[in-house]
Every structure is written in structure tokens, then in C-alpha cells.
Design a protein around this motif. Structure first.
Motif, PDB file in Angstrom:
ATOM      1  N   ARG A 150      17.905  -7.128 -26.501  1.00 18.63           N
ATOM      2  CA  ARG A 150      16.798  -8.083 -26.673  1.00 18.63           C
ATOM      3  C   ARG A 150      15.553  -7.578 -25.949  1.00 18.63           C
ATOM      4  O   ARG A 150      14.456  -7.566 -26.500  1.00 18.63           O
ATOM      5  CB  ARG A 150      17.163  -9.458 -26.105  1.00 18.63           C
ATOM      6  CG  ARG A 150      16.014 -10.475 -26.215  1.00 18.63           C
ATOM      7  CD  ARG A 150      16.262 -11.762 -25.450  1.00 18.63           C
ATOM      8  NE  ARG A 150      16.086 -11.643 -24.013  1.00 18.63           N
ATOM      9  CZ  ARG A 150      14.906 -11.670 -23.369  1.00 18.63           C
ATOM     10  NH1 ARG A 150      13.794 -11.841 -24.048  1.00 18.63           N
ATOM     11  NH2 ARG A 150      14.838 -11.529 -22.064  1.00 18.63           N
ATOM     12  N   GLN A 151      15.739  -7.130 -24.722  1.00 14.09           N
ATOM     13  CA  GLN A 151      14.572  -6.685 -23.959  1.00 14.09           C
ATOM     14  C   GLN A 151      13.932  -5.454 -24.611  1.00 14.09           C
ATOM     15  O   GLN A 151      12.716  -5.395 -24.784  1.00 14.09           O
ATOM     16  CB  GLN A 151      14.967  -6.384 -22.514  1.00 14.09           C
ATOM     17  CG  GLN A 151      15.447  -7.643 -21.804  1.00 14.09           C
ATOM     18  CD  GLN A 151      15.549  -7.482 -20.299  1.00 14.09           C
ATOM     19  OE1 GLN A 151      15.061  -6.510 -19.728  1.00 14.09           O
ATOM     20  NE2 GLN A 151      16.187  -8.443 -19.655  1.00 14.09           N
ATOM     21  N   TRP A 152      14.763  -4.515 -24.986  1.00 16.97           N
ATOM     22  CA  TRP A 152      14.234  -3.287 -25.596  1.00 16.97           C
ATOM     23  C   TRP A 152      13.519  -3.584 -26.916  1.00 16.97           C
ATOM     24  O   TRP A 152      12.472  -3.004 -27.229  1.00 16.97           O
ATOM     25  CB  TRP A 152      15.399  -2.302 -25.821  1.00 16.97           C
ATOM     26  CG  TRP A 152      15.102  -1.215 -26.792  1.00 16.97           C
ATOM     27  CD1 TRP A 152      14.350  -0.093 -26.569  1.00 16.97           C
ATOM     28  CD2 TRP A 152      15.554  -1.134 -28.149  1.00 16.97           C
ATOM     29  NE1 TRP A 152      14.308   0.676 -27.701  1.00 16.97           N
ATOM     30  CE2 TRP A 152      15.036   0.060 -28.679  1.00 16.97           C
ATOM     31  CE3 TRP A 152      16.345  -1.957 -28.955  1.00 16.97           C
ATOM     32  CZ2 TRP A 152      15.280   0.453 -30.001  1.00 16.97           C
ATOM     33  CZ3 TRP A 152      16.583  -1.578 -30.254  1.00 16.97           C
ATOM     34  CH2 TRP A 152      16.057  -0.390 -30.770  1.00 16.97           C
TER      35      TRP A 152
ATOM     36  N   TYR B 145       8.363  -4.948 -22.283  1.00 17.56           N
ATOM     37  CA  TYR B 145       9.792  -4.802 -22.054  1.00 17.56           C
ATOM     38  C   TYR B 145      10.297  -3.361 -22.120  1.00 17.56           C
ATOM     39  O   TYR B 145      11.300  -3.036 -21.523  1.00 17.56           O
ATOM     40  CB  TYR B 145      10.566  -5.630 -23.086  1.00 17.56           C
ATOM     41  CG  TYR B 145      10.711  -7.092 -22.731  1.00 17.56           C
ATOM     42  CD1 TYR B 145      11.553  -7.496 -21.696  1.00 17.56           C
ATOM     43  CD2 TYR B 145      10.034  -8.075 -23.431  1.00 17.56           C
ATOM     44  CE1 TYR B 145      11.707  -8.825 -21.380  1.00 17.56           C
ATOM     45  CE2 TYR B 145      10.188  -9.421 -23.125  1.00 17.56           C
ATOM     46  CZ  TYR B 145      11.026  -9.795 -22.094  1.00 17.56           C
ATOM     47  OH  TYR B 145      11.182 -11.112 -21.784  1.00 17.56           O
ATOM     48  N   GLN B 146       9.655  -2.540 -22.938  1.00 18.60           N
ATOM     49  CA  GLN B 146      10.269  -1.225 -23.179  1.00 18.60           C
ATOM     50  C   GLN B 146       9.323  -0.075 -22.839  1.00 18.60           C
ATOM     51  O   GLN B 146       8.119  -0.202 -22.991  1.00 18.60           O
ATOM     52  CB  GLN B 146      10.760  -1.086 -24.625  1.00 18.60           C
ATOM     53  CG  GLN B 146       9.722  -1.265 -25.715  1.00 18.60           C
ATOM     54  CD  GLN B 146       9.166  -2.643 -25.831  1.00 18.60           C
ATOM     55  OE1 GLN B 146       8.094  -2.901 -25.320  1.00 18.60           O
ATOM     56  NE2 GLN B 146       9.883  -3.538 -26.501  1.00 18.60           N
ATOM     57  N   PRO B 147       9.881   1.027 -22.365  1.00 16.91           N
ATOM     58  CA  PRO B 147       9.044   2.186 -22.079  1.00 16.91           C
ATOM     59  C   PRO B 147       8.646   2.879 -23.379  1.00 16.91           C
ATOM     60  O   PRO B 147       9.449   3.000 -24.288  1.00 16.91           O
ATOM     61  CB  PRO B 147       9.966   3.091 -21.251  1.00 16.91           C
ATOM     62  CG  PRO B 147      11.350   2.740 -21.711  1.00 16.91           C
ATOM     63  CD  PRO B 147      11.311   1.296 -22.111  1.00 16.91           C
ATOM     64  N   ASP B 150       4.054   5.500 -21.959  1.00 21.44           N
ATOM     65  CA  ASP B 150       2.741   5.261 -21.355  1.00 21.44           C
ATOM     66  C   ASP B 150       2.834   5.061 -19.842  1.00 21.44           C
ATOM     67  O   ASP B 150       1.854   4.761 -19.177  1.00 21.44           O
ATOM     68  CB  ASP B 150       2.033   4.067 -22.019  1.00 21.44           C
ATOM     69  CG  ASP B 150       2.830   2.767 -21.902  1.00 21.44           C
ATOM     70  OD1 ASP B 150       3.885   2.781 -21.244  1.00 21.44           O
ATOM     71  OD2 ASP B 150       2.393   1.761 -22.483  1.00 21.44           O
ATOM     72  N   GLY B 151       4.044   5.225 -19.306  1.00 27.15           N
ATOM     73  CA  GLY B 151       4.186   5.211 -17.858  1.00 27.15           C
ATOM     74  C   GLY B 151       4.230   3.827 -17.231  1.00 27.15           C
ATOM     75  O   GLY B 151       4.379   3.687 -16.026  1.00 27.15           O
ATOM     76  N   ARG B 152       4.075   2.778 -18.075  1.00 26.38           N
ATOM     77  CA  ARG B 152       4.136   1.423 -17.517  1.00 26.38           C
ATOM     78  C   ARG B 152       5.547   1.111 -17.046  1.00 26.38           C
ATOM     79  O   ARG B 152       6.515   1.497 -17.682  1.00 26.38           O
ATOM     80  CB  ARG B 152       3.808   0.396 -18.597  1.00 26.38           C
ATOM     81  CG  ARG B 152       2.333   0.186 -18.850  1.00 26.38           C
ATOM     82  CD  ARG B 152       2.184  -1.127 -19.606  1.00 26.38           C
ATOM     83  NE  ARG B 152       0.786  -1.380 -19.939  1.00 26.38           N
ATOM     84  CZ  ARG B 152       0.257  -1.021 -21.087  1.00 26.38           C
ATOM     85  NH1 ARG B 152       0.967  -0.395 -21.993  1.00 26.38           N
ATOM     86  NH2 ARG B 152      -1.008  -1.292 -21.336  1.00 26.38           N
ATOM     87  N   PRO B 153       5.670   0.360 -15.945  1.00 26.88           N
ATOM     88  CA  PRO B 153       7.017  -0.060 -15.536  1.00 26.88           C
ATOM     89  C   PRO B 153       7.552  -1.097 -16.505  1.00 26.88           C
ATOM     90  O   PRO B 153       6.788  -1.871 -17.061  1.00 26.88           O
ATOM     91  CB  PRO B 153       6.789  -0.682 -14.159  1.00 26.88           C
ATOM     92  CG  PRO B 153       5.355  -1.092 -14.134  1.00 26.88           C
ATOM     93  CD  PRO B 153       4.625  -0.165 -15.069  1.00 26.88           C
TER      94      PRO B 153
END
Lengths: 550, 165, 104
Positions: A150-152, B145-147, B150-153
Motif C-alpha cells: 500500500r505504501q509503495w 511514500y516511495q523512493p 529524487d533522494g527524498r526520505p
């Protein structure tokens, strides 16, 4: 229960604000319908026959009692006092006004709920086993991975405008209750050499061109879950067909280029990204696990005297045998609440029922409710000693029909009574069938039969995988229904076989009854289930009987 | 159509050039076919050269030219056709392209943020009114939520980091 | 926006143009004056393909009030009012054919 933290709450509020602005721009004419439609779909908003419909996600089918109350509130405040639970662990409201949608979504967001990605050509709500973390037969809670997915997948910038919709389902039990083989991606959690990982199944799906999914990887280490999914989605997004909406699902891509070639492309892409930012580690998975609060289970023993005494009442004993399943904790049980009362629309619940179930969940089930793809509700953690009291309360609410898994536990889409895609009605047919099969002794004798009804070829009612499948078609403005036999949605999933010519609406119930009468006569003994008999005998003997009177 | 780069409206110095026309005395955008046909010769031009790359062509073919291309313009024939998002990420994350990555075609405000997250830094905005909304759109969300390179956490990691403080 | 229907439209009898109101999705029919009504009785009825096309053009140009416009066959009752001819349109006029849950 997964508990949303500040991050999730911030995200949801920002999503509501974004949608509010999009609705404002649509109403003012800044956005035209063509531009707006994909935006509203990605928030679960359809335009149906009579009104807008709002589909709300119930991620991996888990609800808290407060969330169920929030759904009851939306049903009362913004709709007509009821909702419809779907085959993908969502709930739909049928009478929503576009003007009021942003407020409805804001109310939902306060309870940690949303309609995000319940429609549109994006990664949909990831579904799983409604018995997750309750059944003794699973190796790990599949919701951990559903939550990681879900998060991804939430607002994934690369995969928000895919060729077509994309559905992922996951199971961790031997018995597949999540229909993973008829999803775009099915994931089966299993263990190999002491390590946990996934069988990855791709390209299943129903609709106009049904396929059972193909296994492209027997074992994917769990730390590689997201990178592998990203590789599959990327392979699909880059090269899935976009020239024809009916050929745009991943199942067609897999079918056209072949499972082997598809797998090769995925593996090649995966090799490039597997050790990148998406690689999971135990700490990341444990952090998700920490968000799922395990109920504070009481120390109990199985078969307490209160339960055994209650079984003296045959009505209770019947319900207990039908709707209650074993739990992994001693003295506990899993209870399924039938949303299939005789004469009712399958999967519908009123606001009053939702509130009542929420209260019962608080009283008897650690405040937790699940939604099953069979369009029933589940209380996953009930103390066995409380079952008699729970049963009485459910019965008052019309939620204790002892028909779980039986012929009247019908899966049905909304059909032409609501849906703008439908060719024929589903609900009246389901109602007529439940009335014909209202005798509890009789349906118990017939035993396990899954009857699924779809009002059109899009197959939202999963007719292809019903033991008996019924598909509505229109012929010269009359409703006709095609009947298939032998479909299965579980770990041995297969598609049903067409019995013969479509029958008019007025004949369907009789035909189904003749098929079941034939089964009762032909079965080797009452232990041979309907589906086993169909597999042993083929469809011919049933066909003869079904059409005999015509 | 207004060009917005790094969130700010800018003049577009590039001229799209037909395949049979000579390169002008100005920065030029050529077609993918022309780039693949004429190759390195194009870069002898006195002005910067970029390419308009269709969403049906594999971007890995661009690899030999990337160091010298001033612009790669990826195409959204319809905003609903999302192939260029994948192309953009491959260019940025796989091929480490650092020049201007331009979204062109049916480029609408409700997709700006997705484009930027996939690595686009220039938006060839389809509607004038949308150009003024770029800053606002890019700040629609404060959390992701996802990488995406772009380097964002992202929360899977950020939550861990928070716990370990 | 040009609907594919606009290029070719064959009608075989009395026809109305129907859509859903943008703000709340309610079923509406196009009136002769270009406005929309939630009652089929108010609908403009046309009998030729040309007239139907013209009316559909009016409807499609008005998608900020009503969306998804399309032509629907009707029959004219003895009292002169249009009635839906197929099940889908009957349901759009009369609502679901089932008792709604919770309705007493």
C-alpha cells in the motif's frame, strides 16, 4: 490493526485538499469532463446510472470499529443509509453528490479512510485473506506485506497512468481466500529452507478475456518484494498495450509475448534495481509489524462449557457449524457475518447494521472487523464463550443467516439496477435464488456451492470462478443469463465451462435448482461436494437436466 | 505553450526543426529518427541540440548521445498515457542523465507533481492558466511514500530513522 | 470535444437526449429550450437523425451542467408523453427495481 501515524494522516489530509480543489475546478468549468474523469476515478468516484458512486478502500479488508462507524456516518449523512461491500474489500455508496464528495472524504480521512486508487488505471487496493492473523494455517500475517505494498503503490508517480487497472492480492495460508490466481499479480507467502518469500503469479484476471495467472517466480525472498513488483509494473507500463482498452491488461501482455519472455524482461529489469532504494530489510518490515497492534488476547481454553451448553439449541448449533472457524489462539474463534439474508441484496449493509457490528466488535472482538471478498463481514477474534451472546445479537440484526459457503451465499455485482456498464440485473436474480433456497436443512444438505453473478462481461461478480457462474447478457432488450459450471477461485483456480445457451430471466432459478437436484442424485455420497461432482462427471449430466424441461 | 523550468516560467530558446530542414542559428530540437540517423554530426552545430523522443521508443537507445544532448523532451500524447514516466526515471536513475528533461504534449497541472517526481525539470505546459499553478501544484503534498531516485526520505525509512533518534 | 456519436447517428423512432447532472449525477433530459429537466416528460423529442445530432451537439456543448449525453429511444404514450423503451432507460427513469436496504 494497522495504526496510521502522523505521516499517513498528513498525506490523507493533503489528498482531500487536492480533491476538493479538483472538484471546485470541475464545477467551475476549469477542468472538462475528460480531464476530470481520471482524477475522480482515482479517488473512487464513478458516475453510475442514477448518481455518483463512491468506492472506499478497506485496505487488506481490515476495519476498526470506529472506521465502520465512520462508514455508517457517510451512509447516513451523504447517502441513503446503506452501503455495498464489494468483491475487492471495498465498500460502495450509490447516491453521493459530487458537490458533497469533498466533505464526505474529509470525514473519512478523519477515520484514516479514503477512496484512493479504488478505481482508475493505477495500482488498486491490495487485498488479502480476511482471516489474516487469525487463522491457524498461515505462516505469517500477509497484511504486513499488503501494507508495505500500500505504501509503495500509493500515488506512485511512475504507475499512476498505467495502460489499465492493476490489482494485487496476497495470501499466506494454504487455502487461498484472496483469489490470488485471478489477479494481475498474486503473491503467495511460503517458506523455503527456513526463509520466507513469495510465489509470484502474474497475468490472472476475469473480465472479457479471463486467464488464470502464471507463476513467473517460485520463490522471491521477502526483502525483494518491492523491487520485484516495480520491475513487473515497469515492464507493463513501458510495453503494455494502449491501443485497445480490451487488450490493455497485463494478462494480455503476458499472453501475447508469452510467460517466458515476460519473465525474462522482468528479471532483466529487476537485476538492475534489486539492490536499490526499494530493497527491504528486517528492520523495515519489523517497523511495519509494530504498526499492527496485536489484540491483547485473553488466556482461554477451547470448547468452554458456555459454548457446549448453547449447542443444545439447534439453531445455534447450525450457525456455529456454519459460520465459525478455528482460531490460532485457544478459546477463540473466527466468525463470519452473512450479508446474504434471504431476499436481500448480496453484500449490502445498512448504517444501523454497521453501527451494530461496530458495537459488537468492541464488545466481543477486540474492536476489529474484516471484509471478505465473498461480500461478507468477519469478526476475526471472538472468545468462544461469547459466541452464544454474539449469535443472538447478530440474529437481531439479520446477520446470522447460516449460509456461509452455501448456495445462497451469493457473490453478485450491483448489476443494471445501479451500474452504467451492466447489461442485465444481478440483485433481483440473487434475491429470487435466496428465496428458492431459503430452507436451511436443504441448503446444508446441498453443501458447499459458490454461486457468482455478474451483470456483464466485466465480471465484477466473478462468475467465471463460481462453482455455478451466471452472466447477464442482453438479447433484444430482454435479460438472459449464461450459466457456467466448475469454476474455482482458490489455490486450484479454474474457469467455469459454459453449460449451454443463455436462459431467460424467468427460467434461471429453475435451471439452478435442476442442476442442484441432479447433483444431489448423482453424488457418490453427501461428502462429495458439488464442485467435486462436476469435476468427476463433467458438465454433460448437468446440462441434460438443466435444459430437460425446455 | 509556456515552458516552466524548476518551477519558474522561462523563455524557451529551443526551436523544433523538421527532419528535412537545416538546423537554424538557434538551439534546436530534432526528432528521434533524425538523431539516430545523423548521430554525432548534429553536435557539430554551434548551438545546443535536444531531441523529442516518442514514448514508444526505448530510451536506452539515447545512451550514446546523452552527454551532448541539451534537452530530452518526452511526450505525453494524452495525459492518460503514462509511458514517459518510466522513460524519465530510466533516463535519470539508470542512465544518469543530468541535462534538461522536458515533458511535452498534453501536460496538465494535475500531473505536474508526478512528472517532477519522475525526474522532469521542465514542463511544456499545455494550458496558459496552468503555468501559474506550477508552484502550488508542486506543493500539493509534503510527504511521499516511495523512493523515486529524487533522494527524498520515504516513510519505510523515515519511520525507522525517527525511532532510532 | 467531439463525440464519436456526432459523426454518425442513426435513429429509428422518437428519441430524446439524456445525461447525468454534473453536480449530483441525477438523470436529466434535454429540453427544447436547451435546458435540462429531471423529468422525462419535459424532454425534447426528435424523430430524425439530423435533429437528434443537432440536439446532441447542444448537449455535448453543455458538459458543465450535464455529462455523458447520449440519445435514447422512447415511445410516445397515448397522452403524448415520452416513455422509455428499454430496461436500462426504464431503470434510469424509475430507479432501481429492488427495494432499497433500510427502506421500510
Amino acid at each position: 490493526m494497522y495504526v496510521y501515524d502522523e505521516f499517513d494522516r498528513t498525506f490523507l489530509q493533503e489528498r482531500v485538499d487536492e480533491f476538493r480543489d479538483q472538484v471546485r475546478r470541475r464545477l467551475s468549468g476549469e477542468l472538462n469532463e475528460e480531464e476530470f474523469k481520471p482524477l475522480r476515478l482515482m479517488n473512487g468516484v464513478y458516475l453510475q446510472l442514477h448518481a455518483y458512486m463512491l468506492r472506499i478502500a478497506i485496505p487488506y479488508g481490515t476495519l476498526s470499529s470506529d472506521q465502520l462507524r465512520a462508514l455508517a456516518h457517510v451512509a447516513r449523512r451523504y447517502d441513503r443509509g446503506y452501503g455495498h461491500f464489494t468483491t475487492r474489500q471495498n465498500i460502495q455508496f450509490n447516491w453521493i453528490k459530487l458537490e458533497e464528495l469533498p466533505d464526505a472524504m474529509a470525514d473519512l480521512a478523519r477515520a484514516g479512510m479514503h477512496g484512493l486508487q479504488t478505481s482508475g488505471n493505477c495500482i488498486r487496493n491490495t487485498t488479502t485473506d480476511q482471516w489474516a492473523a487469525a487463522t491457524p494455517e498461515e505462516i505469517e500475517d500477509p497484511r504486513l506485506y499488503a501494507e508495505i505494498i500500500r505504501q509503495w503503490s500509493t500515488l506512485h508517480p511512475e504507475f499512476t497512468y498505467l495502460p489499465r487497472k492493476f490489482k494485487i492480492a496476497i495470501t499466506a495460508a494454504k487455502h487461498d481466500r484472496a483469489a490470488i490466481r485471478v489477479h494481475d499479480i498474486g503473491l503467495r507467502l511460503h517458506r523455503r529452507d527456513g526463509e520466507t518469500g513469495f510465489e509470484v503469479i502474474v497475468g490472472g484476471g476475469l473480465g472479457r478475456t479471463p486467464f488464470i495467472g502464471k507463476t513467473i517466480r517460485e520463490f522471491l525472498p521477502r526483502h525483494d518484494l518491492l523491487s520485484y513488483l516495480e520491475a513487473v509494473l515497469r515492464t507493463y507500463n513501458a510495453n503494455g498495450r494502449r491501443d485497445n482498452i480490451y487488450k490493455a491488461r497485463i494478462k494480455i501482455q503476458v499472453h501475447e509475448i508469452g510467460t517466458e519472455e515476460f519473465t525474462r524482461r522482468v528479471e532483466e529489469e529487476w537485476a538492475q534495481i534489486k539492490d536499490g532504494a526499494l530493497a527491504l530489510d528486517d528492520a523495515a518490515i519489523d517497523a511495519i509489524r509494530a504498526h499492527f497492534k496485536e489484540p491483547d488476547f485473553a488466556t482461554l481454553v477451547d470448547d468452554p462449557p458456555e459454548l457446549e451448553a448453547a449447542k443444545a439449541d439447534p439453531a445455534f448449533a447450525r450457525w456455529h457449524a456454519n459460520a465459525v472457524a478455528p482460531h490460532r489462539k485457544p478459546g477463540h474463534a473466527i466468525v463470519t457475518l452473512s450479508l446474504k439474508p434471504v431476499g436481500g441484496p448480496p453484500g449490502d449493509a445498512t448504517a444501523e447494521q454497521m453501527d451494530a457490528v461496530a458495537d459488537l466488535a468492541d464488545q466481543y472482538a477486540y474492536g476489529e472487523i474484516r471484509v471478505a471478498h465473498e461480500q461478507n463481514l468477519t469478526l476475526p477474534h471472538v472468545a468462544q464463550k461469547d459466541l452464544p451472546a454474539l449469535w443472538r445479537a447478530l440474529d437481531v440484526q439479520g446477520l446470522a443467516t447460516p449460509n456461509i459457503g452455501l448456495i445462497s451465499d451469493i457473490i453478485a455485482c450491483p448489476g443494471l439496477d445501479y451500474c452504467s456498464l451492466a447489461n442485465a440485473r444481478s440483485i433481483p436474480l440473487a434475491q429470487d435464488l435466496t428465496k428458492r433456497f431459503a430452507d436451511n436443512d436443504r441448503i446444508a444438505d446441498i453443501g458447499r456451492v459458490h454461486l457468482n453473478i455478474s451483470g456483464c462481461i466485466n465480471a465484477c461478480g466473478h462468475h467465471h470462478v463460481g462453482h455455478i457462474g451466471i452472466l447477464g447478457v442482453e438479447k433484444q432488450d430482454q435479460e438472459f443469463y449464461q450459466i457456467t459450471l466448475g469454476g474455482k477461485a482458490n489455490h486450484k483456480a479454474r474457469l467455469g465451462e459454459l453449460l449451454g445457451p443463455a436462459v431467460p430471466e424467468s427460467d434461471v432459478v429453475d435451471v439452478v435448482e435442476r442442476i442442484l437436484d441432479a447433483y444431489v442424485e448423482l453424488r457418490t455420497d453427501p461428502k462429495e461436494t458439488f464442485i467435486a461432482a462436476v469435476q468427476r462427471l463433467g458438465i454433460e449430466p448437468f446440462k441434460e437436466r438443466a435444459y430437460a424441461a425446455r | 505553450m509556456p515552458l516552466v523550468k524548476n518551477g519558474k516560467p522561462v523563455a524557451d530558446p529551443f526551436v523544433a526543426v523538421a527532419d528535412d530542414a537545416p538546423l537554424p542559428d538557434a538551439p534546436a530540437l530534432v526528432s528521434a529518427d533524425r538523431l539516430l540517423k545523423e548521430g554525432a554530426a548534429l553536435f557539430a552545430h554551434a548551438y545546443p541540440v535536444g531531441v523529442i523522443w516518442p514514448n514508444s521508443k526505448d530510451v536506452l537507445q539515447l545512451e550514446p548521445f546523452l552527454a551532448r544532448l541539451a534537452v530530452v523532451a518526452l511526450v505525453f500524447p494524452k495525459f492518460r498515457d503514462g509511458r514517459a514516466y518510466t522513460q524519465a526515471r530510466l533516463l535519470r536513475e539508470r542512465l544518469r542523465y543530468t541535462g534538461e528533461l522536458r515533458a511535452t504534449g498534453n501536460v496538465l497541472r494535475d500531473q505536474f507533481l508526478l512528472m517532477v517526481r519522475c525526474g522532469f525539470d521542465a514542463l511544456d505546459v499545455a494550458k496558459d492558466a496552468d503555468a501559474a499553478a506550477v508552484e502550488k501544484e508542486l506543493h500539493t503534498y509534503s510527504v511521499f511514500y516511495q523512493p523515486t531516485g529524487d533522494g527524498r526520505p520515504v516513510p519505510l525509512r523515515a519511520r525507522l530513522a525517527a525511532r532510532n533518534v | 470535444m467531439t463525440s464519436p456519436l456526432q459523426q454518425k447517428l442513426k435513429i429509428t423512432g422518437p428519441t430524446v437526449i439524456t445525461a447525468n447532472r454534473l453536480t449530483d449525477g441525477v438523470v436529466v433530459w434535454l429540453k427544447a429550450d436547451g435546458g435540462w429537466s429531471a423529468g422525462l416528460a419535459d424532454a425534447a423529442v426528435v424523430n430524425t437523425s439530423d435533429d437528434a445530432l443537432k440536439l446532441l451537439g447542444v448537449a455535448n456543448a453543455d458538459e458543465n451542467r450535464a455529462v455523458g449525453a447520449y440519445p435514447a429511444r422512447v415511445e410516445i404514450a397515448a397522452d403524448g408523453t415520452p416513455r422509455p423503451v428499454n430496461l436500462r432507460e426504464r431503470i434510469r427513469v424509475g430507479g432501481p427495481t429492488i427495494a432499497l436496504p433500510g427502506a421500510a
